[in-house]
Design a protein around this motif. Structure first.
Motif, PDB file in Angstrom:
ATOM      1  N   ARG A   1      43.683  26.511  30.201  1.00 20.15           N
ATOM      2  CA  ARG A   1      42.644  27.433  29.504  1.00 20.15           C
ATOM      3  C   ARG A   1      42.374  28.629  30.392  1.00 20.15           C
ATOM      4  O   ARG A   1      42.142  29.809  30.198  1.00 20.15           O
ATOM      5  N   MET A   2      42.263  28.363  31.935  1.00 19.94           N
ATOM      6  CA  MET A   2      41.923  29.447  32.787  1.00 19.94           C
ATOM      7  C   MET A   2      43.081  30.494  32.807  1.00 19.94           C
ATOM      8  O   MET A   2      42.759  31.509  32.719  1.00 19.94           O
ATOM      9  N   PHE A   3      44.236  30.012  32.891  1.00 18.82           N
ATOM     10  CA  PHE A   3      45.542  30.862  33.145  1.00 18.82           C
ATOM     11  C   PHE A   3      45.458  31.572  31.717  1.00 18.82           C
ATOM     12  O   PHE A   3      45.891  32.876  31.698  1.00 18.82           O
ATOM     13  N   VAL A   4      45.200  31.092  30.667  1.00 21.07           N
ATOM     14  CA  VAL A   4      45.250  32.019  29.325  1.00 21.07           C
ATOM     15  C   VAL A   4      44.089  33.062  29.351  1.00 21.07           C
ATOM     16  O   VAL A   4      44.517  34.206  29.023  1.00 21.07           O
ATOM     17  N   ALA A   5      42.824  32.864  29.969  1.00 23.17           N
ATOM     18  CA  ALA A   5      42.030  33.720  29.945  1.00 23.17           C
ATOM     19  C   ALA A   5      42.194  34.748  31.153  1.00 23.17           C
ATOM     20  O   ALA A   5      42.133  35.911  30.769  1.00 23.17           O
ATOM     21  N   TRP A   6      42.913  34.418  32.176  1.00 31.29           N
ATOM     22  CA  TRP A   6      43.379  35.468  32.899  1.00 31.29           C
ATOM     23  C   TRP A   6      44.356  36.403  32.385  1.00 31.29           C
ATOM     24  O   TRP A   6      44.318  37.594  32.893  1.00 31.29           O
TER      25      TRP A   6
ATOM     26  N   SER B   1      41.131  39.901  42.432  1.00 34.95           N
ATOM     27  CA  SER B   1      40.359  39.023  41.738  1.00 34.95           C
ATOM     28  C   SER B   1      39.806  37.881  42.831  1.00 34.95           C
ATOM     29  O   SER B   1      40.368  36.856  43.025  1.00 34.95           O
ATOM     30  N   THR B   2      38.434  37.844  43.190  1.00 35.54           N
ATOM     31  CA  THR B   2      37.956  36.688  43.927  1.00 35.54           C
ATOM     32  C   THR B   2      38.044  35.511  43.231  1.00 35.54           C
ATOM     33  O   THR B   2      38.123  34.253  43.660  1.00 35.54           O
ATOM     34  N   THR B   3      37.693  35.527  41.836  1.00 35.54           N
ATOM     35  CA  THR B   3      37.875  34.364  41.038  1.00 35.54           C
ATOM     36  C   THR B   3      39.057  33.514  41.053  1.00 35.54           C
ATOM     37  O   THR B   3      39.498  32.410  41.193  1.00 35.54           O
ATOM     38  N   GLN B   4      40.171  34.528  40.881  1.00 31.83           N
ATOM     39  CA  GLN B   4      41.482  33.757  41.021  1.00 31.83           C
ATOM     40  C   GLN B   4      42.032  33.257  42.266  1.00 31.83           C
ATOM     41  O   GLN B   4      42.560  32.325  42.422  1.00 31.83           O
ATOM     42  N   SER B   5      41.578  34.020  43.399  1.00 33.68           N
ATOM     43  CA  SER B   5      41.784  33.382  44.794  1.00 33.68           C
ATOM     44  C   SER B   5      41.054  32.088  45.058  1.00 33.68           C
ATOM     45  O   SER B   5      41.831  31.297  45.491  1.00 33.68           O
TER      46      SER B   5
ATOM     47  N   LEU C   1      34.632  29.765  31.539  1.00 33.92           N
ATOM     48  CA  LEU C   1      35.849  29.965  32.313  1.00 33.92           C
ATOM     49  C   LEU C   1      35.786  30.962  33.355  1.00 33.92           C
ATOM     50  O   LEU C   1      35.224  32.046  33.142  1.00 33.92           O
ATOM     51  N   PRO C   2      36.209  30.629  34.587  1.00 33.04           N
ATOM     52  CA  PRO C   2      36.223  31.529  35.534  1.00 33.04           C
ATOM     53  C   PRO C   2      37.119  32.617  35.549  1.00 33.04           C
ATOM     54  O   PRO C   2      38.370  32.502  36.083  1.00 33.04           O
ATOM     55  N   SER C   3      37.042  33.500  34.509  1.00 38.13           N
ATOM     56  CA  SER C   3      38.106  34.619  34.722  1.00 38.13           C
ATOM     57  C   SER C   3      37.703  35.463  35.661  1.00 38.13           C
ATOM     58  O   SER C   3      36.712  35.524  36.399  1.00 38.13           O
ATOM     59  N   SER C   4      38.424  36.876  35.557  1.00 37.32           N
ATOM     60  CA  SER C   4      38.288  37.973  36.591  1.00 37.32           C
ATOM     61  C   SER C   4      37.333  39.036  36.147  1.00 37.32           C
ATOM     62  O   SER C   4      37.837  39.662  35.123  1.00 37.32           O
ATOM     63  N   SER C   5      36.034  39.305  36.738  1.00 40.39           N
ATOM     64  CA  SER C   5      35.310  40.310  36.509  1.00 40.39           C
ATOM     65  C   SER C   5      36.110  41.644  36.986  1.00 40.39           C
ATOM     66  O   SER C   5      35.956  42.602  36.199  1.00 40.39           O
ATOM     67  N   SER C   6      36.862  41.622  38.003  1.00 41.77           N
ATOM     68  CA  SER C   6      37.515  42.856  38.419  1.00 41.77           C
ATOM     69  C   SER C   6      38.713  43.188  37.396  1.00 41.77           C
ATOM     70  O   SER C   6      38.315  44.620  37.237  1.00 41.77           O
ATOM     71  N   HIS C   7      39.454  42.321  36.873  1.00 42.77           N
ATOM     72  CA  HIS C   7      40.429  42.636  35.857  1.00 42.77           C
ATOM     73  C   HIS C   7      39.683  43.250  34.501  1.00 42.77           C
ATOM     74  O   HIS C   7      40.578  43.905  33.814  1.00 42.77           O
ATOM     75  N   ALA C   8      38.471  42.541  34.206  1.00 41.56           N
ATOM     76  CA  ALA C   8      37.875  42.930  32.875  1.00 41.56           C
ATOM     77  C   ALA C   8      37.355  44.495  33.203  1.00 41.56           C
ATOM     78  O   ALA C   8      37.499  45.589  32.158  1.00 41.56           O
TER      79      ALA C   8
END
Length: 425
Positions: A309-314, A281-285, A101-108
């Motif tokens: 699934r991606m939105f839930v991970a975000w 988040s570059t991932t979300q962009s 899942l391409p979640s955000s490393s920045s938000h982590a």
């Protein structure tokens, strides 16, 4: 550097490990669409992305300054807090990489930092205004803006391309789009290095401030910039194939014009935010741009099950990393044995995730067009959004319909025999 203690050295190494995971976790942002459309081979793509990540790390320090002196109050902050924050960010990065899942490393990273700081000094240690204006608002706006820009760019691209009827011109146009994809992918990689490598620079700078090595408000030293750039470049070169597969073909089927539109839109949003100091988040962009490009092509289908699934991970990233960071900080407050225990748990958790990933490994052969385990062939019916966009799109012209028919139904391979003639008496 002579004032760096053992604990501070451990924090710096852990920050570079996070930067490394950020690299292979977010390689898909720049190169997934380029690989899926065949514009570049997988290994060539990740090598190019790694080099440009390293170059991008030297272009700006605005995002690093936002992290090191904006989100968390530096006064009275313990070095152990930063260590706990990094533990939460690394484990969330690895977990979402495991499931592709391409979640955000920045938000982590932000979640871990906020959770650990609150556990250490309470909510007053967090600058809520900075979190809202430079983290949460960009998180909502970035995928929407990038997706809308990619949608409009794709529509415009196909409208212009629909006027081309000559076969030689079509081949030249396709070749041009592939070249454009390579250039735009390079731009995304440069933007990723500019935005994401700076986050680690900011964390290390914050650790140096808490350790008394730097004064508050200082810019990252040169050695911090170089080490952060090298760490993210190395992680990028290894290639996060699981997430590349999801971004390249798991969300939607992309063609070269769409890939070019998606990457150009995402790069523009990321570079603009880096200049303004917004740590988005570059991932979300990039994910938003891919979905926008998928919806922009007639007949394009976005796989909404994957997107959901991606939105839930975000949505889970900030609180999940925050809880882990807070738990790790609770342990570090118990003394030296608590810090050692957190380090052991980090190593054990990372090792367990790696062992699980080996049960069903994903490599470069799985993400190339026609890969052995690619998701490109997994059909999914059009969802409500796709159907609605198709309903309001203008019908194809007669010339377009005739051209589509020619490209859909191939001509017979050999000469067609004359039909049997009726017998004559």
């Amino acid at each position: 550097m002579e004032h760096i203690t053992l604990l501070l050295a451990i924090v710096i190494v852990t920050a570079l490990v996070f930067d490394f995971t950020n690299g292979f976790h977010d390689t898909a942002n720049a190169m997934a669409t380029t690989i899926s459309t065949g514009a570049l081979k997988p290994k060539t793509a990740v090598a190019m992305s790694a080099v440009l990540n390293l170059v991008g790390a030297f272009l700006s320090v605005e995002v690093a300054k936002t992290i090191s002196g904006g989100i968390i109050n530096e006064n009275g902050l313990r070095t152990e807090v930063i260590f706990a924050a990094l533990v939460g960010a690394i484990l969330w990065n690895l977990l979402t990489w495991l499931v592709g899942l391409p979640s955000s490393s920045s938000h982590a990273l932000f979640g871990g930092l906020i959770g650990a700081a609150v556990m250490s000094a309470g909510w007053s240690s967090v600058d809520g205004g900075t979190v809202v204006t430079k983290v949460l608002l960009p998180a909502v706006a970035a995928p929407v803006v990038a997706g809308l820009a990619a949608f409009l760019a794709t529509k415009l691209t196909y409208r212009i391309g629909g006027k081309i009827r000559n076969g030689a011109q079509e081949k030249a146009t396709a070749k041009g789009y592939r070249a454009g994809q390579i250039a735009s992918a390079g731009l995304v990689s440069l933007a990723h290095g500019t935005n994401d490598a700076q986050k680690t620079m900011g964390i290390i700078t914050l650790a140096l401030v808490t350790g008394g090595v730097l004064s508050p408000g200082s810019n990252p030293p040169v050695w911090v910039i170089v080490s952060a750039g090298l760490a993210i470049a190395l992680g990028t070169y290894l290639g996060g194939w699981r997430i590349i597969r999801t971004m390249g073909s798991g969300l939607t089927e992309l063609r070269p014009p769409q890939g070019f539109a998606a990457q150009t839109s995402a790069a523009t949003v990321i570079l603009a935010s880096s200049h303004l100091g917004f740590s988005l988040s570059t991932t979300q962009s990039c994910s938003g741009a891919v979905m926008g490009a998928g919806l922009g092509r007639r007949g394009g289908v976005v796989r909404w099950s994957t997107a959901t699934r991606m939105f839930v991970a975000w949505g889970l990233t900030l609180p999940a990393a925050g809880l882990v960071g807070a738990g790790a900080e609770f342990l570090t407050q118990q003394g030296t044995w608590g810090v050692v225990l957190v380090a052991v748990l980090l190593v054990a958790g990372s090792g367990a995730i790696w062992v699980l990933s080996r049960r069903k490994p994903v490599g470069q052969d799985d993400v190339a067009p026609g890969g052995r385990n690619g998701t490109a062939g997994d059909a999914e019916p059009a969802g409500v959004v796709t159907a609605a966009i198709a309903a309001v799109s203008p019908p194809p012209t007669a010339a377009q319909a005739q051209q589509d028919l020619k490209t859909t139904i191939p001509a017979p391979a050999g000469p067609v025999a004359d039909p049997a003639r009726p017998a004559t008496v």
